[in-house]
Design a protein around this motif. Structure first.
Motif, PDB file in Angstrom:
ATOM      1  N   PRO A  96      30.438  57.707 -34.171  1.00  0.00           N
ATOM      2  CA  PRO A  96      31.096  58.178 -35.086  1.00  0.00           C
ATOM      3  C   PRO A  96      30.353  58.918 -36.288  1.00  0.00           C
ATOM      4  O   PRO A  96      30.981  59.732 -37.009  1.00  0.00           O
ATOM      5  CB  PRO A  96      32.562  57.368 -35.605  1.00  0.00           C
ATOM      6  CG  PRO A  96      32.493  56.318 -34.299  1.00  0.00           C
ATOM      7  CD  PRO A  96      31.032  56.372 -33.884  1.00  0.00           C
ATOM      8  N   ALA A  97      29.344  58.339 -36.477  1.00  0.00           N
ATOM      9  CA  ALA A  97      28.546  58.736 -37.810  1.00  0.00           C
ATOM     10  C   ALA A  97      27.447  59.587 -37.343  1.00  0.00           C
ATOM     11  O   ALA A  97      26.527  59.821 -38.235  1.00  0.00           O
ATOM     12  CB  ALA A  97      28.249  57.481 -38.397  1.00  0.00           C
ATOM     13  N   VAL A 119      31.100  70.049 -39.719  1.00  0.00           N
ATOM     14  CA  VAL A 119      31.589  69.049 -40.537  1.00  0.00           C
ATOM     15  C   VAL A 119      31.394  69.758 -41.828  1.00  0.00           C
ATOM     16  O   VAL A 119      30.500  70.727 -42.123  1.00  0.00           O
ATOM     17  CB  VAL A 119      30.717  67.828 -40.427  1.00  0.00           C
ATOM     18  CG1 VAL A 119      31.092  67.141 -39.053  1.00  0.00           C
ATOM     19  CG2 VAL A 119      29.349  68.080 -40.634  1.00  0.00           C
ATOM     20  N   ASP A 142      28.202  51.944 -43.234  1.00  0.00           N
ATOM     21  CA  ASP A 142      28.309  52.812 -41.973  1.00  0.00           C
ATOM     22  C   ASP A 142      27.021  53.490 -41.676  1.00  0.00           C
ATOM     23  O   ASP A 142      26.725  53.735 -40.563  1.00  0.00           O
ATOM     24  CB  ASP A 142      29.460  54.019 -42.302  1.00  0.00           C
ATOM     25  CG  ASP A 142      30.774  53.481 -42.952  1.00  0.00           C
ATOM     26  OD1 ASP A 142      31.103  52.172 -42.081  1.00  0.00           O
ATOM     27  OD2 ASP A 142      31.438  54.087 -43.320  1.00  0.00           O
ATOM     28  N   GLY A 168      31.833  63.129 -45.586  1.00  0.00           N
ATOM     29  CA  GLY A 168      32.709  64.322 -45.202  1.00  0.00           C
ATOM     30  C   GLY A 168      33.795  64.236 -46.218  1.00  0.00           C
ATOM     31  O   GLY A 168      34.208  63.443 -46.642  1.00  0.00           O
ATOM     32  N   GLU A 172      34.565  60.881 -43.791  1.00  0.00           N
ATOM     33  CA  GLU A 172      33.671  60.575 -42.770  1.00  0.00           C
ATOM     34  C   GLU A 172      32.261  60.263 -43.245  1.00  0.00           C
ATOM     35  O   GLU A 172      32.030  60.640 -44.415  1.00  0.00           O
ATOM     36  CB  GLU A 172      33.462  61.623 -41.599  1.00  0.00           C
ATOM     37  CG  GLU A 172      35.022  62.314 -41.400  1.00  0.00           C
ATOM     38  CD  GLU A 172      35.104  63.472 -42.022  1.00  0.00           C
ATOM     39  OE1 GLU A 172      35.354  64.637 -41.467  1.00  0.00           O
ATOM     40  OE2 GLU A 172      35.371  63.469 -43.353  1.00  0.00           O
ATOM     41  N   TYR A 174      28.143  60.901 -41.790  1.00  0.00           N
ATOM     42  CA  TYR A 174      27.306  61.414 -41.341  1.00  0.00           C
ATOM     43  C   TYR A 174      25.614  61.160 -41.269  1.00  0.00           C
ATOM     44  O   TYR A 174      25.398  61.492 -42.469  1.00  0.00           O
ATOM     45  CB  TYR A 174      27.537  62.848 -40.886  1.00  0.00           C
ATOM     46  CG  TYR A 174      28.838  63.085 -40.161  1.00  0.00           C
ATOM     47  CD1 TYR A 174      29.478  62.740 -38.801  1.00  0.00           C
ATOM     48  CD2 TYR A 174      29.896  63.551 -41.307  1.00  0.00           C
ATOM     49  CE1 TYR A 174      30.330  63.167 -38.476  1.00  0.00           C
ATOM     50  CE2 TYR A 174      31.271  63.908 -40.690  1.00  0.00           C
ATOM     51  CZ  TYR A 174      31.292  63.786 -39.230  1.00  0.00           C
ATOM     52  OH  TYR A 174      32.712  64.136 -38.889  1.00  0.00           O
TER      53      TYR A 174
END
Length: 583
Positions: A96-97, A119, A142, A168, A172, A174
């Motif tokens: 997910p990251a 994104v 994360d 995000g 989120e 990333y």
């Protein structure tokens, strides 16, 4: 994506960057004109680097927006191989990251491209100063988990830094820019054909080093073989920056020598209030020897435990013991301030530490043999406040001497000069009390001399044995309530007792007219300048005594109330402090 305003960090609309940090869209430099990959409609330019550019695009078949990264110009087969390798590595990491790769292909001109999820958000680098510590640490956890996932797939990022982490718009996180990533089971030389050296601005340029100085590990700077521990060092550098809001090493080329000379720095050296467990976790991640660093998963777990409140109790007890030892050393050196600080830290680390609580409580409740300068100044300021309050009461007491003046004038004044002589020291004493009420710093000897002069004059009114001893006793009580006279009571006692004996002595040797005699068992006292005959004399005598009783009572109550309030506050504070001691 709109260009950012001057002085602000850009909001990147990209999933990953290439070998050079992506630049913002510039209307003066439009995207390279070339054929469009089949099945896509190109939109605006989102970012551009030294080797590639990222475009917003729409998938014609399913109608979703994606980001297309494509190579710029004809950079040769080596560049194409590296470009495709980056896409393949990122595509392997289904997490997910990590931004997912949808498609890898070639456009009608034969140049490679790959599409990714589009994104939106901002980099961690631009939010460090504004985000809350909890938000930053949750983001860090994360990132650690994403890197741990990559390590489990045999991939090392090699260029972790706040600029390569995106937050995000919807929470989120990333990890971007996998262009320097290494697959551990592949040969080293096949992965370094386009090595990158970051510039002073933090961008990563083509060169001989791999990574960004300031976040590179010592072994990475020395050009040695790297592994998962290299990413952990970069994570430690990021955590250091999140905790202190300062970079671990200076920017640019200076970071190279700083990394080699002192790779490990405790965050508490830059910011004293960093939680001890996070400080130690950061130091462990920045260990000079790669094998001594924890894994990314262990580092994430330690930070998460801090966020959850499940701290390493044993480690905290060790830290508490060190702080307790420092408190005892400070106590032996008679540094009470440092002893209280270190004992307080020990108690915060280990709330069940009986020794730390005892030291803290005893230091608070037991006064020092010699007050430190800071405490002495504070006590002097408090004494000044109390002094002003008491002199206000003294000023009111002197006013009471004017109350019987109208009655004395009605009764008749035989000698006006003696009346003036009586009220002159009373007036001076009143004015001095008003002055010291406003400005403080009284001269007690001057005040006592004026008081004695007033009592000498008062003895002319009713003799030395009526009112005078009572008022001198009240004055003694007032003067002895001051801190300076509590420690040295002999001066006010000697002056006031001597003042009374002076009055009697002056009458005995004939300097003052005698105002009293003993007739049989009777003490006869007479006024030297006021007529006390008839009812008016009785009224003056009774009223004067009643007034003295009232003033004495009010003055005594003021002193007692002040002491009661101070003692009550001290007892309340002492009770709370005693509760610090574990049962």
């Amino acid at each position: 994506m709109k260009p950012s305003e001057p002085g602000t960090e850009p909001t990147l609309l990209q999933a990953a960057s290439d070998s050079k940090s992506m630049t913002l869209r510039d209307e003066a430099s439009p995207p390279e004109r070339r054929s469009v990959p089949d099945g896509y409609e190109l939109g605006v330019l989102l970012g551009r680097g030294g080797m590639g550019e990222v475009m917003l695009a729409t998938d014609s078949e399913i109608g979703r927006q994606v980001a297309i990264k494509r190579i710029r110009g004809d950079l040769g087969t080596m560049a194409e191989a590296r470009f495709l390798r980056e896409a393949q590595i990122q595509a392997r990491l289904d997490h997910p990251a990590i931004v997912p790769v949808h498609q890898i292909g070639r456009d009608p001109d034969g140049r490679p491209f790959f599409t990714m999820k589009r994104v939106t958000g901002t980099t961690l680098e631009s939010t460090i100063q504004n985000a809350s510590p909890q938000q930053l640490l949750r983001t860090f956890v994360d990132v650690c988990l994403a890197i741990d996932f990559a390590h489990s797939r045999g991939i090392v990022h090699r260029d972790l830094k706040p600029a390569n982490i995106m937050l995000g718009d919807f929470g989120e996180v990333y990890v971007l820019d996998w262009g320097l990533a290494r697959v551990l089971d592949e040969a080293e030389d096949t992965q370094t054909a386009f090595a990158k050296v970051p510039t002073d601005s933090g961008q990563t340029e083509v060169g001989s080093l791999l990574g960004t100085p300031g976040y590179m590990s010592p072994e990475q700077v020395r050009g040695e073989s790297v592994g998962a521990a290299t990413d952990v060092y970069a994570l430690g550098s990021i955590l250091f920056e999140l905790l202190t809001h300062e970079a671990l090493h200076p920017r640019g080329a200076a970071a190279i020598s700083a990394t080699l000379q002192r790779p490990t720095v405790a965050p508490s050296e830059r910011k004293r209030d960093v939680p001890p467990e996070l400080c130690i976790a950061t130091q462990d991640a920045l260990a000079d020897v790669p094998g001594e660093r924890p894994t990314a998963r262990v580092l994430a777990d330690r930070v998460q435990k801090y966020l959850d409140g499940d701290r390493d109790l044993e480690r905290r007890r060790v830290l508490a013991a060190a702080q307790l030892a420092a408190a005892r050393e400070a106590l032996d050196a008679d540094d009470r301030g440092l002893a209280m600080q270190t004992a307080g830290r020990a108690l915060a680390l280990d709330p069940e530490s009986h020794d730390a609580a005892q030291i803290l409580t005893s230091l608070t409740l037991e006064p020092p043999v010699k007050n430190p300068p800071e405490l002495a100044a504070h006590l002097a300021a408090e004494d000044l406040i109390v002094s002003r309050r008491q002199w206000r009461q003294v000023a009111l007491a002197w006013i009471a001497f004017y109350v019987p003046l109208p009655l004395m004038l009605v009764a008749g004044v035989r000698d006006p000069l003696q009346l003036v002589a009586f009220y002159t020291p009373v007036t001076v004493s009143f004015l001095l009390a008003c002055y010291w009420t406003k400005y403080g710093r009284p001269r007690h000897v001057v005040s006592m001399i004026c008081a004695i002069a007033s009592m000498v004059a008062l003895s002319r009114l009713l003799g030395p044995f009526i009112l005078v001893p009572t008022i001198l006793g009240v004055m003694a009580n007032g003067f002895l309530s001051y801190p300076t006279h509590i420690r040295r009571p002999s001066v006010p006692i000697a002056l006031l007792v001597g003042g009374f004996l002076l009055i009697v002595g002056l009458e005995e040797i004939g300097v003052l007219a005698r105002t009293w005699t003993l007739v049989g068992n009777a003490l006869v006292s007479q006024s030297a300048f006021i007529n006390f005959e008839g009812t008016i004399g009785s009224v003056i005598l009774i009223g004067a005594n009643a007034l003295v009783i009232l003033v004495c009572a009010l003055f005594a109550r003021s002193i007692a109330a002040s002491r009661w309030e101070a003692n009550r506050k001290l007892e309340i504070q002492a009770w709370h402090l005693r509760k610090l001691v574990p049962a």
